[in-house]
Design a protein around this motif. Structure first.
Motif, PDB file in Angstrom:
ATOM      1  N   MET A  66       9.778 116.365  87.818  1.00 53.13           N
ATOM      2  CA  MET A  66      11.123 116.860  87.521  1.00 53.13           C
ATOM      3  C   MET A  66      12.147 116.313  88.529  1.00 53.13           C
ATOM      4  O   MET A  66      12.359 115.117  88.590  1.00 53.13           O
ATOM      5  CB  MET A  66      11.131 118.374  87.417  1.00 53.13           C
ATOM      6  CG  MET A  66      10.209 118.868  86.289  1.00 53.13           C
ATOM      7  SD  MET A  66      10.125 120.637  86.131  1.00 53.13           S
ATOM      8  CE  MET A  66      11.658 120.932  85.293  1.00 53.13           C
ATOM      9  N   ALA A  67      12.766 117.163  89.340  1.00 49.22           N
ATOM     10  CA  ALA A  67      13.772 116.693  90.293  1.00 49.22           C
ATOM     11  C   ALA A  67      13.151 115.777  91.350  1.00 49.22           C
ATOM     12  O   ALA A  67      13.817 114.916  91.891  1.00 49.22           O
ATOM     13  CB  ALA A  67      14.467 117.872  90.961  1.00 49.22           C
ATOM     14  N   ALA A  68      11.879 115.975  91.648  1.00 48.38           N
ATOM     15  CA  ALA A  68      11.078 115.085  92.502  1.00 48.38           C
ATOM     16  C   ALA A  68      11.752 114.740  93.826  1.00 48.38           C
ATOM     17  O   ALA A  68      11.782 113.588  94.232  1.00 48.38           O
ATOM     18  CB  ALA A  68      10.693 113.826  91.738  1.00 48.38           C
ATOM     19  N   HIS A  69      12.248 115.733  94.534  1.00 49.39           N
ATOM     20  CA  HIS A  69      12.913 115.486  95.806  1.00 49.39           C
ATOM     21  C   HIS A  69      11.954 115.494  96.992  1.00 49.39           C
ATOM     22  O   HIS A  69      12.392 115.273  98.120  1.00 49.39           O
ATOM     23  CB  HIS A  69      14.016 116.526  96.038  1.00 49.39           C
ATOM     24  CG  HIS A  69      15.148 116.389  95.078  1.00 49.39           C
ATOM     25  ND1 HIS A  69      15.801 117.471  94.567  1.00 49.39           N
ATOM     26  CD2 HIS A  69      15.731 115.304  94.536  1.00 49.39           C
ATOM     27  CE1 HIS A  69      16.753 117.059  93.751  1.00 49.39           C
ATOM     28  NE2 HIS A  69      16.721 115.749  93.710  1.00 49.39           N
ATOM     29  N   LEU A  70      10.673 115.723  96.756  1.00 50.33           N
ATOM     30  CA  LEU A  70       9.725 115.863  97.860  1.00 50.33           C
ATOM     31  C   LEU A  70       9.636 114.604  98.716  1.00 50.33           C
ATOM     32  O   LEU A  70       9.726 114.674  99.947  1.00 50.33           O
ATOM     33  CB  LEU A  70       8.345 116.252  97.326  1.00 50.33           C
ATOM     34  CG  LEU A  70       7.271 116.493  98.381  1.00 50.33           C
ATOM     35  CD1 LEU A  70       7.681 117.609  99.344  1.00 50.33           C
ATOM     36  CD2 LEU A  70       5.952 116.845  97.691  1.00 50.33           C
ATOM     37  N   ALA A  71       9.456 113.447  98.103  1.00 49.46           N
ATOM     38  CA  ALA A  71       9.322 112.211  98.891  1.00 49.46           C
ATOM     39  C   ALA A  71      10.578 111.950  99.710  1.00 49.46           C
ATOM     40  O   ALA A  71      10.505 111.579 100.880  1.00 49.46           O
ATOM     41  CB  ALA A  71       9.014 111.031  97.971  1.00 49.46           C
ATOM     42  N   GLY A  72      11.737 112.155  99.125  1.00 53.42           N
ATOM     43  CA  GLY A  72      12.990 111.967  99.851  1.00 53.42           C
ATOM     44  C   GLY A  72      13.156 112.962 100.976  1.00 53.42           C
ATOM     45  O   GLY A  72      13.642 112.623 102.061  1.00 53.42           O
ATOM     46  N   SER A  73      12.728 114.179 100.734  1.00 58.77           N
ATOM     47  CA  SER A  73      12.801 115.213 101.765  1.00 58.77           C
ATOM     48  C   SER A  73      11.914 114.851 102.941  1.00 58.77           C
ATOM     49  O   SER A  73      12.300 115.018 104.101  1.00 58.77           O
ATOM     50  CB  SER A  73      12.386 116.554 101.157  1.00 58.77           C
ATOM     51  OG  SER A  73      12.413 117.566 102.119  1.00 58.77           O
ATOM     52  N   VAL A  74      10.739 114.339 102.658  1.00 62.23           N
ATOM     53  CA  VAL A  74       9.830 113.909 103.730  1.00 62.23           C
ATOM     54  C   VAL A  74      10.395 112.686 104.436  1.00 62.23           C
ATOM     55  O   VAL A  74      10.389 112.597 105.669  1.00 62.23           O
ATOM     56  CB  VAL A  74       8.408 113.666 103.179  1.00 62.23           C
ATOM     57  CG1 VAL A  74       7.518 112.996 104.220  1.00 62.23           C
ATOM     58  CG2 VAL A  74       7.796 114.995 102.729  1.00 62.23           C
ATOM     59  N   ALA A  75      10.911 111.725 103.682  1.00 63.55           N
ATOM     60  CA  ALA A  75      11.487 110.516 104.289  1.00 63.55           C
ATOM     61  C   ALA A  75      12.642 110.854 105.230  1.00 63.55           C
ATOM     62  O   ALA A  75      12.861 110.153 106.224  1.00 63.55           O
ATOM     63  CB  ALA A  75      11.954 109.549 103.198  1.00 63.55           C
ATOM     64  N   ALA A  76      13.358 111.920 104.941  1.00 63.60           N
ATOM     65  CA  ALA A  76      14.467 112.333 105.791  1.00 63.60           C
ATOM     66  C   ALA A  76      13.989 112.905 107.122  1.00 63.60           C
ATOM     67  O   ALA A  76      14.781 113.029 108.055  1.00 63.60           O
ATOM     68  CB  ALA A  76      15.326 113.372 105.066  1.00 63.60           C
ATOM     69  N   ARG A  77      12.688 113.222 107.203  1.00 63.33           N
ATOM     70  CA  ARG A  77      12.162 113.895 108.381  1.00 63.33           C
ATOM     71  C   ARG A  77      11.163 113.073 109.181  1.00 63.33           C
ATOM     72  O   ARG A  77      10.557 113.580 110.121  1.00 63.33           O
ATOM     73  CB  ARG A  77      11.526 115.211 107.960  1.00 63.33           C
ATOM     74  CG  ARG A  77      12.568 116.214 107.513  1.00 63.33           C
ATOM     75  CD  ARG A  77      11.973 117.410 106.798  1.00 63.33           C
ATOM     76  NE  ARG A  77      12.991 118.426 106.571  1.00 63.33           N
ATOM     77  CZ  ARG A  77      13.894 118.374 105.599  1.00 63.33           C
ATOM     78  NH1 ARG A  77      13.915 117.347 104.759  1.00 63.33           N
ATOM     79  NH2 ARG A  77      14.790 119.327 105.444  1.00 63.33           N
ATOM     80  N   THR A  78      10.943 111.814 108.803  1.00 65.81           N
ATOM     81  CA  THR A  78       9.977 110.989 109.526  1.00 65.81           C
ATOM     82  C   THR A  78      10.403 109.531 109.484  1.00 65.81           C
ATOM     83  O   THR A  78      11.127 109.114 108.581  1.00 65.81           O
ATOM     84  CB  THR A  78       8.553 111.134 108.934  1.00 65.81           C
ATOM     85  OG1 THR A  78       7.623 110.408 109.750  1.00 65.81           O
ATOM     86  CG2 THR A  78       8.471 110.612 107.504  1.00 65.81           C
ATOM     87  N   LEU A  79       9.915 108.784 110.465  1.00 65.82           N
ATOM     88  CA  LEU A  79      10.081 107.330 110.456  1.00 65.82           C
ATOM     89  C   LEU A  79       8.824 106.646 109.943  1.00 65.82           C
ATOM     90  O   LEU A  79       8.784 105.429 109.827  1.00 65.82           O
ATOM     91  CB  LEU A  79      10.419 106.824 111.865  1.00 65.82           C
ATOM     92  CG  LEU A  79      11.761 107.305 112.420  1.00 65.82           C
ATOM     93  CD1 LEU A  79      11.944 106.819 113.851  1.00 65.82           C
ATOM     94  CD2 LEU A  79      12.905 106.833 111.540  1.00 65.82           C
TER      95      LEU A  79
END
Length: 165
Positions: A66-79
């Motif tokens: 669906m909205a699938a924000h999980l990968a982006g949310s994780v990318a915002a918190r790690t290098l």
């Protein structure tokens, strides 16, 4: 220590993402798999990324529909590299998840795979290739797995040729 952390947005995604775990297991790549939601449990997601990164995680794989924000949310918190697997879960046939996963702002990339099980498989292969940059033994296992795939195609072609000769 898990080198790869697989996070699914919902437990119902497990059958779709299981091939990712199977390939990592076959390649001897240490991993953990868990559930966290960018929307329902954002604090858990943030804490999980920090905890796993501190424990030595090298690659994150995130699967959501669906909205699938999980990968982006994780990318915002790690290098660390983040690989996204869009999961079919709505009337839009997964296109919503695919576009949400692939359309990231500059500086916060997510390596986006195909939908569902095909994407889960390639997420494992890509994570292993990333880790193999610093792990010669894993690089050897990857090369052996590719040789096995090539041999299977050649064998199938020869068998088909014999069957239709």
């Amino acid at each position: 220590m898990a080198h790869v952390v697989i996070i699914m947005g919902s437990q119902s995604d497990e059958p779709t993402i299981a091939p990712c775990a199977e390939i990592l297991r076959e390649l001897g790549v240490p991993f953990v798999m868990t559930v966290s939601s960018a929307h329902r449990t954002p604090e858990r997601t943030e804490a999980l990324v920090a905890q796993e990164e501190a424990a030595g995680a090298r690659v994150f794989i995130c699967a959501a529909g669906m909205a699938a924000h999980l990968a982006g949310s994780v990318a915002a918190r790690t290098l660390r590299p983040v690989i996204g697997i869009p999961v079919t879960g709505s009337a839009l046939g997964g296109m919503d998840a695919l576009l949400s996963t692939v359309q990231m702002p500059p500086g916060f990339p997510v390596a986006t795979m195909a939908l569902d099980k095909a994407g889960a498989r390639n997420a494992a292969w890509l994570a292993a290739q990333i880790l193999a940059l610093e792990d010669a033994a894993l690089a050897d296992r990857l090369a052996a797995a590719r040789r096995k795939m090539r041999e299977a195609v050649i064998s199938a072609g020869e068998e088909m040729r014999r069957n239709y000769a």
